[in-house]
Every structure is written in C-alpha cells, then in structure tokens.
Design an enzyme around this catalytic site. Structure first.
Site, PDB file in Angstrom:
ATOM      1  CG  HIS A 132      -1.987   1.042   1.210  1.00  0.00           C
ATOM      2  ND1 HIS A 132      -1.786   2.348   1.591  1.00  0.00           N
ATOM      3  CD2 HIS A 132      -3.281   0.949   0.813  1.00  0.00           C
ATOM      4  CE1 HIS A 132      -2.924   3.026   1.447  1.00  0.00           C
ATOM      5  NE2 HIS A 132      -3.847   2.214   0.978  1.00  0.00           N
ATOM      6  CD  GLU A 189      -6.894  -3.897  -4.604  1.00  0.00           C
ATOM      7  OE1 GLU A 189      -6.223  -4.850  -5.051  1.00  0.00           O
ATOM      8  OE2 GLU A 189      -7.084  -2.850  -5.222  1.00  0.00           O
TER       9      GLU A 189
END
Lengths: 384, 384
Positions: free
Chosen positions: A267, A321
C-alpha cells in the site's frame, strides 16, 4: 509540414503528484501509515468495526458524534425514505448496454439523480442532501445489476439496514446474517480514508461552489481508476486460478519467477498491516465457505513469506483488497461489482468531506509550471 | 447526549487552496497574469483569434501543431462522424425535467455517453477519444435545449463547422455569418486557460488511471461552481436591468452605493486587461444589435471609471465574462446556456490536459492535516 518548430513541440510534461503537500485540513479521518492505524472522528477503526452499525458510522462522519437512540431512529427513518430511485434514473440505467462497466453505470446514475431531482441538491449541501444521495448508491447499483441480467429492479425496504437492503435489492431475498454482517463491517471499514484521490476530487469540485452531486460524481470517476480504486477483482481471479490449497506454493512461485505482481499486497501509505485487512480476514472466515477461506489464508501466508524472501525490507503487508475480495465474493458479488460496492461505502466519506470543505471554503486552484513555447507566429494553412 | 466529548467535535477545518503550489507541468497553455497574455502551444491568443478556426485550435491543443490542409481535412471528417448522439443519451436527456439546469443535463449527458458506448472510452485515452467526446458536447446541449421547449433534437450536419453546427442544432436553421463567426472566436478564446479548477479536476481523475469520460464529467461538475465558472448570466441580467444608455450612470452609482459587486470586472489571475475580453468586445460589436452594443460599451466604460474612482489601485479590468455575455446573448442563447457553452469550448482543453497527464502520469494524491481527536472509546448506544 513546413513548420519546423513543430518538431520540438512535445516535451514530456509531468506531475509531482503533490505527495506530502497539505491540500486540506480535516477532522474526519486519518491514516497513520507507519503504525497501521485508521481513525474516524476520534475513534480507532477497531473501536467501531463489529460494534457500530454502518448507519451509526455514517452519522458519526456526517454529524460528528455517535448518535443517541433517538437520533439514530430519526436518521434511519430518513435513510429509509431515501432508498427509492426516481423513474429517470431507472430509465437511464435501462438504456445502457449490459456490458457497461458498473462503475460507469454508477457514475451516470449518480449524476442522473441530480438531473432528475432539481431543487434537492442546491448550492448549499447539507446533511439531508448527503442522506438523499448516499442512501441511493446501493439502489443504483442493484438496479443496474438486475437490469443487465434481464431482471426488473426491486424497491428497497425501510425495515432493512443498508447492508441487508443492498443484498435484498441485488438478489431479491432477505440475506443471511452470515452474509450481511460481514458486508456491514466491510462498509464500516471503507467509509473514509483521509485525503485519497477520489476524496480530493470531491473536495476540489466542492471548492468551486458546485453541488454535492457534481462533487460525488467526480469522485466515482476517480475511484474507477486502477491506481486508486485498485483491481480487487484480480485478487479473486488469482484465487480462482490457484484453485486449491495444494497448488498455492507452485502458483505463487511461478508468478514471482515470471516477475508478476501479486494482487492484494502492499500500500502507498501503510507501512504496517492495514488494520482493515486484519478485521476483514475475520469477516471472510465468517462469510466464505471453509474451503475458499482455507485457500485465501494459505495464499496470504505463503505470499507474505515469499515476498519477504524475495523483497526483504520492502515491508509488504496484506492490503484491504485481499480480504475485501474474499468477503464480497462470499456474499455473492461478481468481481466487477467489487469497486462499485467500495463506492457504496465511500459515498459517506465523500459527502462528509464535501460538507467539511464547504464549512470553511476556499477555491482549490494550484499553479502549473509552463514548459511550452512562446512567440510563434500564425502561418496561414496554405503556407504550412 | 451523555457523551461530553461531542461538544468539541467541530473545529472549523480549512483548505489552503494550493495557491502557488505547482501541481502539474504543462506545454498546453499559460496565463501571464501581470501582462494580460494568454498562450496556447506557443501562440499568443491574438495570433489565433479571428485567424484560426476552432477546429484548427482543437487540433493544435490535442496534437501540438497547427494542421496542414490534409491533416485538417481528415480531422474535420472525423469530427463530422462524431456529432450524433447514441439513443441512450437522448433517452436520458428526455427523462429530465425541463427545469433541470443545463450544466446538470450536460454532466449527465457526458457521463451517459461513456455508459452507452462501452469500448469507445478505454483505460488509454487518445486523440480519437478526445474527438469522440468533445465533438458531442454541442449536440448534448442542443438536444436538451430543444427537449425542454418540447421540440425534438436535430441531427448534426457534417458540412457545418462546430460553431455553425451548434447554432444549427439549437435553432434548426443555418446561422448567419454575423452570429457563427463571433461564436467561433468565443470558442477559440475559451478553449484552454492553464490549470484552472476544472482542468485540475480532470487531471486528478485522469491520474488515477480512470477514463476520459470520467475525467471530463468531473470537470463539467467543477465548472458548474460559481467560484470557477462564474455567473456570466448575471452580466446579462445587469445589462437588462440598466436597460438604456441614459440609465447607465445612475444604475451603476446606485449599485456601488449599496455595496453591490459589479458583474464582469476583475479576475483572480489577470492584473491587466484579460486579452480575451478585448477580442470579445469586437465580436460583441459584430454580433449584437447596435443599441445593445452601445449599452454594453457605455456600461463598461462607466463601470471602469467608477471602480477606479472608488477602488483606486485595485487594478480591476473588464473580464472575459462581460463580453462573453454580450456575444452569447447576441447569438440567441439564454443566460443559463452561457456556462454550458463555455464547456463546449473548454472540453477541448480538458481532453488535451487528460492526454498530457497520461503521457507521463503519476497519481495526484496530496496530504491532509488531521485536526481531529484520537483515543475515543466506543460507548454502546444505550449508554450514550
């Protein structure tokens, strides 16, 4: 082409991405990337997930405090009154080809909501407008989801909460607790996340004095971009390709040997585990069938181990995700509905940021660096 | 409300507006505010206005150089092929109430274009997509303009240029040169203007990897805001209220005595006369009936004199809105179509900026300053 100066007319302009530049002050939420911490209005996300309903969190973000029972009852009543779609929105969704990406259908549905309800969304956005807009996000998506299967849209029910109602409008039956509760936690976890690209888009549009629908329509368009909204359906594709627990190691090793990026890890902001991923892991366990969860878990464990071996020091962790995909697949959604469902949740954050922007507004208008030419003379077309 | 901490939950967050912060590098256009100069791709706007057609300027901004005759012929052919609207767009416009603001109709029409032509606008925007989108802006507005009067939309004609065709689709007859030529110059003048708020919006959305339609839909929403798109119809309202040349001095003096702001003067960036205003003055003279132009001219002269007397040193000049209003009214447009017609022109600049952004992309994601609380503990609803 006789104009020799055109040969140099294409420098490669770039953007600095405004990384680290403060573009807004907010009291709504903050991402503490180093610590893996996310805060909404003073509450760590662990204080809210699984405890507060999605409606309580929407109230918290919009109003500033968790509601009392009376406040929540009134709020839920208003949400229930704002779940049906104007005929014009259904007409527009019906006119779209079945292969239209659901994010495009949502963007147009949201914009059409503003175009068919003139007077509802004016130049002075407020809580009632936020309710009128965000409460209809699930209905827009569910209507398109059914229409593209040749089925008729289903009206929302005031006695169901947002997560229940979304699943009801999608599938036409009352959902199991095993499905709607994990979905509700997902909605709580994704509702806001600091000044990401779609939220920033909403604030830039709102800063011009434009309306809430214009701001949020722009945000939907930004979330569609894979560099922001990601590609959560690719996590599902990966898990489906791996297929069985026995195949995990071989598949991941082959992918990494080919230089492929593994979906669902790393991320831009978090340099520790994303707190949402940790909570969603539990939700995926609850919502998924046991074999699929075992596959997800094994894939996560081996991917982290292999990434750590091959890219030591990169601090790659499971991101939101990975288990979002597992939760959303478990409740029955196909991959192309994952990012739109993210938008159902984030519509709350976008609206909250628009209200906050306008509470103390200033036009957001950065500068540009001009790297073009000057002083060229017009040459008539027959002399070019 | 037993939760005492809620009392302090509302600081007044603000934004710094990113003034002076460079958010993008561009070779497309630049505003030299101190000098009152505007440059497109190396050409001062005076080199283009009245000499280059709107189509040549679109080609210049999108491709980087003025077209040869052969390039222009091919380009015009493509534009002509992209003037008709998919049925779904007409269906959506037809479903809107007549009182829908045209900017809302345009925003939805543009978004619907993307939703009804899946595959045309993909993740990799290019010149053909810019043509497919910008060429349809006039058709969307003209269709809504006719539908709200209970008339049927008119198909575009490949033998007319953009300005002619827009007027033809609005009013159903071939326009006089006295009207379409000033309108064409207006379209040339408004096509791009550095990194304004709507253009920045388009670039932020494009930076996520989203598509051209999403980017430009967001830009339309931003242009709708009065702090950016302005309120050009208010110039017309003012001129209509003044009514006659004899009334100019008394009306302006009374307005300034009341502390009202005069519409059409002053600009955030220009500290000299806006070069577009100067050129539009000539176009207004050509397109307007002589009495209306005399009223506009006298109003401008007296307003500048009075502003200079009352606000010395403020360097207030006639801005682009003042004579835009006169030109657009002269060609037959009502005030609520002024900003949408601005968008017809600016759709070219927005698309050019999206292409430029993606030629060397980086996600635009600024930071926020968090001024909220932390460490609050969840309290069950019956204890709040």
């Amino acid at each position: 082409m006789s104009n020799s100066s055109t040969a140099t007319a294409h420098p490669a302009p770039s953007t600095n991405g405004l990384e680290g530049v403060v573009a807004a002050t907010t009291a709504l939420s903050h991402v503490f990337g180093e610590e893996g911490k996310l805060v909404y209005r003073g509450y760590d996300i662990h204080e809210l997930a699984g405890k507060a309903s999605f409606e309580e969190v929407a109230y918290l973000l919009w109003v500033g405090h968790l509601p009392t029972q009376q406040e929540l009852d009134e709020f839920n009543h208003k949400l229930g009154q704002n779940r049906s779609l104007p005929d014009g929105v259904i007409t527009a969704l019906r006119a779209m080809p079945h292969e239209t990406p659901p994010m495009d259908a949502l963007r147009t549905g949201v914009s059409m909501l503003g175009s068919t309800m003139p007077g509802t969304f004016d130049e002075d956005p407020d809580l009632d407008e936020a309710i009128a807009l965000a409460a209809r996000f699930p209905a827009i998506l569910a209507a398109f989801f059914r229409l593209r299967q040749g089925k008729e849209p289903i009206k929302g029910r005031a006695d169901l909460n947002t997560a229940q109602n979304y699943l009801y409008q999608l599938f036409g039956k009352e959902p199991d607790e095993r499905h709607w509760q994990p979905l509700e936690t997902y909605l709580v976890l994704l509702a806001d996340h600091g000044l990401n690209a779609s939220t920033f888009t909403a604030r830039v549009i709102a800063s011009t004095g434009s309306d809430l629908v214009s701001s949020v329509t722009g945000a939907v368009g930004a979330l569609k971009g894979p560099l922001h909204g990601g590609a959560p359906s690719k996590v599902l594709d990966m898990l489906n390709e791996i297929g069985t627990v026995d195949n995990v190691d071989a598949w991941l090793t082959a992918a990494l040997d080919r230089g492929d990026r593994l979906m669902g890890f790393g991320h831009r902001v978090y340099k520790a585990e994303d707190p949402r991923a940790e909570i969603l892991r539990g939700m995926a366990e609850r919502a998924s069938d046991p074999d699929f969860f075992a596959l997800s878990k094994k894939t996560e464990e081996r991917a982290l181990a292999l990434l750590n071996e091959r890219k030591p020091g990169r601090r790659l962790y499971t991101n939101v995700e990975f288990y979002s995909a597992a939760v959303l697949a478990a409740v029955g959604l196909p991959g192309d509905m994952f990012t739109p469902t993210f938008a159902v949740s984030r519509s709350v954050g976008w609206s909250a940021h628009v209200l906050e922007q306008r509470a103390n507004n200033r036009l957001i208008r950065p500068a540009s660096e001009f790297v073009g030419e000057q002083g060229k003379k017009f040459v008539p077309i027959d002399e070019r």
